[in-house]
Design a protein around this motif. Structure first.
Motif, PDB file in Angstrom:
ATOM      1  N   GLN A 144       0.832  -1.210   0.000  1.00  0.00           N
ATOM      2  CA  GLN A 144       0.000   0.000   0.000  1.00  0.00           C
ATOM      3  C   GLN A 144       0.862   1.253   0.000  1.00  0.00           C
ATOM      4  N   GLY A 145       1.874   1.268   0.872  1.00  0.00           N
ATOM      5  CA  GLY A 145       2.737   2.441   0.954  1.00  0.00           C
ATOM      6  C   GLY A 145       3.484   2.705  -0.331  1.00  0.00           C
ATOM      7  N   ARG A 146       3.957   1.652  -0.974  1.00  0.00           N
ATOM      8  CA  ARG A 146       4.721   1.817  -2.215  1.00  0.00           C
ATOM      9  C   ARG A 146       3.835   2.324  -3.349  1.00  0.00           C
ATOM     10  N   ILE A 147       2.625   1.758  -3.467  1.00  0.00           N
ATOM     11  CA  ILE A 147       1.707   2.194  -4.516  1.00  0.00           C
ATOM     12  C   ILE A 147       1.315   3.654  -4.305  1.00  0.00           C
ATOM     13  N   GLU A 148       1.003   4.015  -3.063  1.00  0.00           N
ATOM     14  CA  GLU A 148       0.640   5.399  -2.771  1.00  0.00           C
ATOM     15  C   GLU A 148       1.817   6.342  -3.006  1.00  0.00           C
ATOM     16  N   HIS A 149       3.023   5.887  -2.707  1.00  0.00           N
ATOM     17  CA  HIS A 149       4.222   6.692  -2.940  1.00  0.00           C
ATOM     18  C   HIS A 149       4.389   6.977  -4.428  1.00  0.00           C
ATOM     19  N   LEU A 150       4.225   5.948  -5.254  1.00  0.00           N
ATOM     20  CA  LEU A 150       4.312   6.142  -6.700  1.00  0.00           C
ATOM     21  C   LEU A 150       3.256   7.133  -7.184  1.00  0.00           C
ATOM     22  N   GLN A 151       2.067   7.002  -6.671  1.00  0.00           N
ATOM     23  CA  GLN A 151       0.989   7.902  -7.085  1.00  0.00           C
ATOM     24  C   GLN A 151       1.279   9.345  -6.671  1.00  0.00           C
TER      25      GLN A 151
END
Length: 348
Positions: A144-151
């Motif tokens: 979740q953190g990685r996907i949100e970071h990319l976004q």
């Protein structure tokens, strides 16, 4: 058992798209990759929905390795290649090409995520980077953190992504510690080679023996005098090993710059040695159940023997390279440091 950095890295290698052990095919995993998540309801999360939107993203054919080269790339280490290339002063697209081809051949989603998000040797492609991020085996919070970071990066148009930016698990702490330790090892080796080249042959030989003794002592500290009971055990073990080797490198740099240690007398050295024996004796009498994690008397005993060899190697190197410093001074300096380590073990 001797635990070297290479062994720790081998123990840390996972299956799937993140890190694949050489010689083994990647285990088929679902997309998005929930293989490391256990029981849960990932399908209902926002990040899962984001992953599904980019499921069909694919790299341009020109970015792919030649089919005839894929077999020869199965033994490559994409993560090592990535960080080695990143450490270059100004890597060119041609420098990134073998990194990309290796990552594609070994299905290293973490490296491919970084390449396509950061535009390293390729045209930036946020959707493709997101797809590769969704292919990494990760804990739910980490995914979740990685996907949100990319976004967030793509929404702002600023920043780059790194595999170790969004870690939440002890496992990934170990992976990222191994990455960091390897880069520090490269820097140390380059600096030591430069320093050693200016030394007489006798001092060079003594330094090589000192480095070998330091490596064995550092391995023993990591394996036998570090609490390895928790999920962060790999990171803690690597940190303990790196600390010893960094200290040696720092010492040599300082001494080569003329910042030699203050002289100590034979009496001072003898007093520190007496303290060492007293601390060691207390540790050998300490109840086994009071030790932390994997630490035990046999491990401390083995480490102490390797420390004695390390100390003697330092005295020999000091005599060869810095003859103005007495052997008692080197012995006292090393003993004082070891006493602090034994005192820490006694307090655990």
């Amino acid at each position: 058992m001797k635990i070297s950095l290479s062994l720790l890295k081998t123990l840390l290698l996972g299956t799937g798209a993140l890190l694949t052990a050489p010689g083994f095919a990647a285990t088929p995993v679902p997309y998005p990759n929930t293989s490391a998540m256990g029981v849960g309801h990932a399908e209902s999360t926002a990040w899962y929905a984001s992953c599904l939107k980019v499921k069909d993203a694919a790299p341009p054919p020109a970015d792919l390795p030649a089919p005839s080269a894929v077999a020869s790339l199965q033994q490559c280490q994409a993560t090592d290649l990535y960080y080695d290339t990143k450490s270059m002063s100004s890597p060119k697209p041609a420098d990134w090409r073998p990194v990309r081809h290796c990552a594609m051949a070994t299905q290293n989603g973490a490296v491919l995520m970084m390449l396509y998000q950061n535009g390293q040797g390729v045209q930036k492609d946020p959707q493709l980077a997101l797809k590769y991020a969704c292919s990494i085996d990760a804990a739910p919070a980490e995914m979740q953190g990685r996907i949100e970071h990319l976004q967030q990066i793509n929404a702002s148009g600023r920043g780059q992504i790194d595999l170790c930016d969004d870690i939440t698990s002890g496992y990934m702490m170990g992976v990222c510690s191994a990455i960091d330790a390897r880069q520090k090892q490269r820097v140390r080796a380059q600096a030591t080679e430069k320093v050693s080249a200016a030394m007489p042959a006798v001092a060079q030989a003594a330094l090589q023996k000192l480095q070998a003794a330091a490596g064995k002592f550092a391995d023993a500290r990591a394996a036998h005098e570090t609490d390895l009971s928790g999920t962060a055990r790999a990171a803690l073990s690597i940190a303990a090993r790196t600390a010893e080797l960094d200290l040696l490198a720092q010492d040599v740099r300082a001494y080569e710059a003329g910042k030699l240690p203050a002289g100590m007398s034979k009496a001072q050295a003898a007093a520190l040695d007496k303290e060492l024996n007293a601390l060691y004796g207390k540790l050998m009498k300490k109840p086994a159940e009071t030790y932390a994690g994997a630490v035990d008397k046999d491990g401390i005993r083995a480490t102490q023997r390797l420390w004695l060899a390390y100390r003697d190697a330092w005295v020999n190197f000091g005599a060869a390279r810095y003859p103005s410093v007495t052997g008692d001074t080197w012995a006292a300096l090393l003993t004082a440091r070891r006493n602090a380590q034994l005192q820490d073990l006694l307090g655990n």
